[in-house]
Design an enzyme around this catalytic site. Structure first.
Site, PDB file in Angstrom:
ATOM      1  N   ASP A  39       4.626  -4.867  10.022  1.00  0.00           N
ATOM      2  CA  ASP A  39       5.779  -4.633  11.184  1.00  0.00           C
ATOM      3  C   ASP A  39       6.379  -5.092  12.542  1.00  0.00           C
ATOM      4  O   ASP A  39       7.023  -5.225  12.849  1.00  0.00           O
ATOM      5  CB  ASP A  39       5.753  -2.855  11.354  1.00  0.00           C
ATOM      6  CG  ASP A  39       5.857  -2.168  10.316  1.00  0.00           C
ATOM      7  OD1 ASP A  39       6.650  -2.006   9.462  1.00  0.00           O
ATOM      8  OD2 ASP A  39       5.277  -0.964  10.034  1.00  0.00           O
ATOM      9  N   THR A  92      -1.361   7.157  -0.227  1.00  0.00           N
ATOM     10  CA  THR A  92      -3.366   6.943  -0.422  1.00  0.00           C
ATOM     11  C   THR A  92      -3.556   5.539  -0.458  1.00  0.00           C
ATOM     12  O   THR A  92      -4.866   5.147  -0.463  1.00  0.00           O
ATOM     13  CB  THR A  92      -2.970   7.048  -2.385  1.00  0.00           C
ATOM     14  OG1 THR A  92      -2.469   5.579  -2.503  1.00  0.00           O
ATOM     15  CG2 THR A  92      -2.318   8.211  -2.841  1.00  0.00           C
ATOM     16  N   ARG A 100       1.186  -0.812   0.009  1.00  0.00           N
ATOM     17  CA  ARG A 100      -0.106  -0.078  -0.142  1.00  0.00           C
ATOM     18  C   ARG A 100       0.493   1.449   0.311  1.00  0.00           C
ATOM     19  O   ARG A 100       1.857   0.829   0.883  1.00  0.00           O
ATOM     20  CB  ARG A 100      -1.044   0.055   0.996  1.00  0.00           C
ATOM     21  CG  ARG A 100      -1.926  -1.140   1.383  1.00  0.00           C
ATOM     22  CD  ARG A 100      -3.153  -0.689   2.621  1.00  0.00           C
ATOM     23  NE  ARG A 100      -2.411   0.191   3.473  1.00  0.00           N
ATOM     24  CZ  ARG A 100      -3.359   0.163   4.639  1.00  0.00           C
ATOM     25  NH1 ARG A 100      -4.852   0.255   4.080  1.00  0.00           N
ATOM     26  NH2 ARG A 100      -3.206   0.809   5.446  1.00  0.00           N
ATOM     27  N   ASP A 119       0.031  -2.645  12.125  1.00  0.00           N
ATOM     28  CA  ASP A 119       0.785  -3.016  10.872  1.00  0.00           C
ATOM     29  C   ASP A 119       1.672  -3.913  11.629  1.00  0.00           C
ATOM     30  O   ASP A 119       2.478  -4.447  12.020  1.00  0.00           O
ATOM     31  CB  ASP A 119       1.893  -1.382  10.731  1.00  0.00           C
ATOM     32  CG  ASP A 119       2.603  -2.098   9.296  1.00  0.00           C
ATOM     33  OD1 ASP A 119       2.675  -3.085   8.817  1.00  0.00           O
ATOM     34  OD2 ASP A 119       2.863  -1.759   8.347  1.00  0.00           O
TER      35      ASP A 119
HETATM   36  C1  PRP Z   1      -1.106  -4.849   4.330  1.00  0.00           C
HETATM   37  C2  PRP Z   1      -1.727  -5.944   4.804  1.00  0.00           C
HETATM   38  C3  PRP Z   1      -2.712  -6.091   3.720  1.00  0.00           C
HETATM   39  C4  PRP Z   1      -2.657  -5.011   2.887  1.00  0.00           C
HETATM   40  C5  PRP Z   1      -4.194  -4.511   3.379  1.00  0.00           C
HETATM   41  O1  PRP Z   1       0.253  -5.071   4.133  1.00  0.00           O
HETATM   42  O2  PRP Z   1      -0.894  -7.349   4.803  1.00  0.00           O
HETATM   43  O3  PRP Z   1      -1.166  -6.461   2.299  1.00  0.00           O
HETATM   44  O4  PRP Z   1      -1.612  -3.879   3.961  1.00  0.00           O
HETATM   45  O5  PRP Z   1      -4.525  -2.928   3.252  1.00  0.00           O
HETATM   46  P1  PRP Z   1      -5.997  -3.482   2.236  1.00  0.00           P
HETATM   47  O6  PRP Z   1      -7.143  -3.787   2.670  1.00  0.00           O
HETATM   48  O7  PRP Z   1      -6.421  -1.671   2.252  1.00  0.00           O
HETATM   49  O8  PRP Z   1      -5.253  -3.236  -0.045  1.00  0.00           O
HETATM   50  P2  PRP Z   1       0.733  -3.159   3.881  1.00  0.00           P
HETATM   51  O9  PRP Z   1       0.754  -2.750   2.100  1.00  0.00           O
HETATM   52  O10 PRP Z   1       1.267  -2.860   4.889  1.00  0.00           O
HETATM   53  O11 PRP Z   1       2.375  -4.111   3.218  1.00  0.00           O
HETATM   54  P3  PRP Z   1       3.497  -5.095   3.882  1.00  0.00           P
HETATM   55  O12 PRP Z   1       3.120  -6.514   4.186  1.00  0.00           O
HETATM   56  O13 PRP Z   1       4.081  -5.555   3.039  1.00  0.00           O
HETATM   57  O14 PRP Z   1       3.599  -4.373   5.464  1.00  0.00           O
HETATM   58  N1  URA Z   2      -2.351  -3.042   7.256  1.00  0.00           N
HETATM   59  C1  URA Z   2      -2.097  -3.135   8.231  1.00  0.00           C
HETATM   60  O1  URA Z   2      -1.050  -4.435   8.922  1.00  0.00           O
HETATM   61  N2  URA Z   2      -2.871  -3.060  10.046  1.00  0.00           N
HETATM   62  C2  URA Z   2      -3.834  -2.088   9.552  1.00  0.00           C
HETATM   63  O2  URA Z   2      -5.110  -1.970  10.377  1.00  0.00           O
HETATM   64  C3  URA Z   2      -4.325  -2.099   7.698  1.00  0.00           C
HETATM   65  C4  URA Z   2      -3.566  -2.284   6.631  1.00  0.00           C
END
Ligand code: PRP
Ligand code: URA
Length: 211
Positions: free
Chosen positions: A205, A111, A107, A202
């Protein structure tokens, strides 16, 4: 407001509640977080694979003949990188023959729109396919991932997540109404940064200790 009639299966088991509470707790460190995520994923995967095809069979026990069932449908799992990787190992432990594909989505910081940076998927025709990603927030990542999965031949896809927001459930159901969702919780809403409230922060993280 979340519409109760949506076909979402939410785990309701004391151990699932206990583990999810551990994940939510801001004082849970990455090692404990990984442990909770792993066990909770076992429970989610048991629920998500309830519909996998089996075949009747007979087996000889040491004292007689028993009627049984064996798995009769190939399984595939597609973790959405990076956080979805935390849900892969339990699937492989439960189903050692599973085929594994990968989708990388991230993400945008401002945005919250996900962009794809990696995809490697096997042929998914005939496979009972699980897409695993712990957080279903806006639903944008899951919808993109499932489109890619379907483009590789999957006709039976289940979305498995830990926490979902009502907004994400609605979005995913609108884009992919044929895809059931299995989750440990449907939370209240998204905040202005598109994080799930109360959620758990997150997930990536917290899983990898990258704060
Ligand atoms: C997080 C999570 C999903 C996404 C969900 O990933 O693991 O993939 O956000 O959000 P959405 O439903 O609004 O699309 P992130 O993009 O933070 O990446 P990461 O897994 O690398 O931390
Ligand atoms: N991704 C995350 O890891 N946590 C949230 O709450 C939303 C998106």
């Amino acid at each position: 407001m979340y519409n109760q009639s949506m076909p979402v299966q939410v785990l309701d088991h004391p151990l699932a509640h206990h583990l999810l509470t551990g994940l939510r707790d801001k004082d849970t460190d990455p090692a404990a977080f990984r442990r909770c995520a792993k066990i909770l994923t076992h429970l989610l995967i048991l629920q998500a694979t309830h519909g996998i095809r089996t075949v009747a069979t007979e087996v000889e026990t040491p004292v007689g003949t028993a009627q049984g069932r064996r798995l009769d449908q190939p399984l595939a799992v597609v973790p959405v990188l990076r956080a979805g990787l935390g849900m892969l190992e339990p699937v492989v432990e439960l189903f050692p023959d599973v085929a594994v594909g990968y989708i990388g989505l991230e993400r945008h910081h401002d945005t919250a729109v996900a962009h794809s940076y990696y995809s490697k998927l096997p042929d998914l025709v005939g496979r009972y396919t699980l897409c695993v990603d712990p957080m279903l927030a806006t639903g944008g990542s899951a919808a993109q991932a499932i489109s890619l999965i379907k483009a590789h031949g999957a006709t039976s896809v289940t979305m498995v997540c830990v926490v979902a927001a009502p907004e994400g459930v609605e979005f995913l159901q609108a884009k992919h109404p044929d895809v059931p969702i299995v989750a440990a919780s449907i939370d209240q809403c998204l905040n202005d940064r598109k994080y799930i409230v109360p959620g758990l922060g997150d997930f990536g993280d917290r899983l990898y200790g990258t704060f």
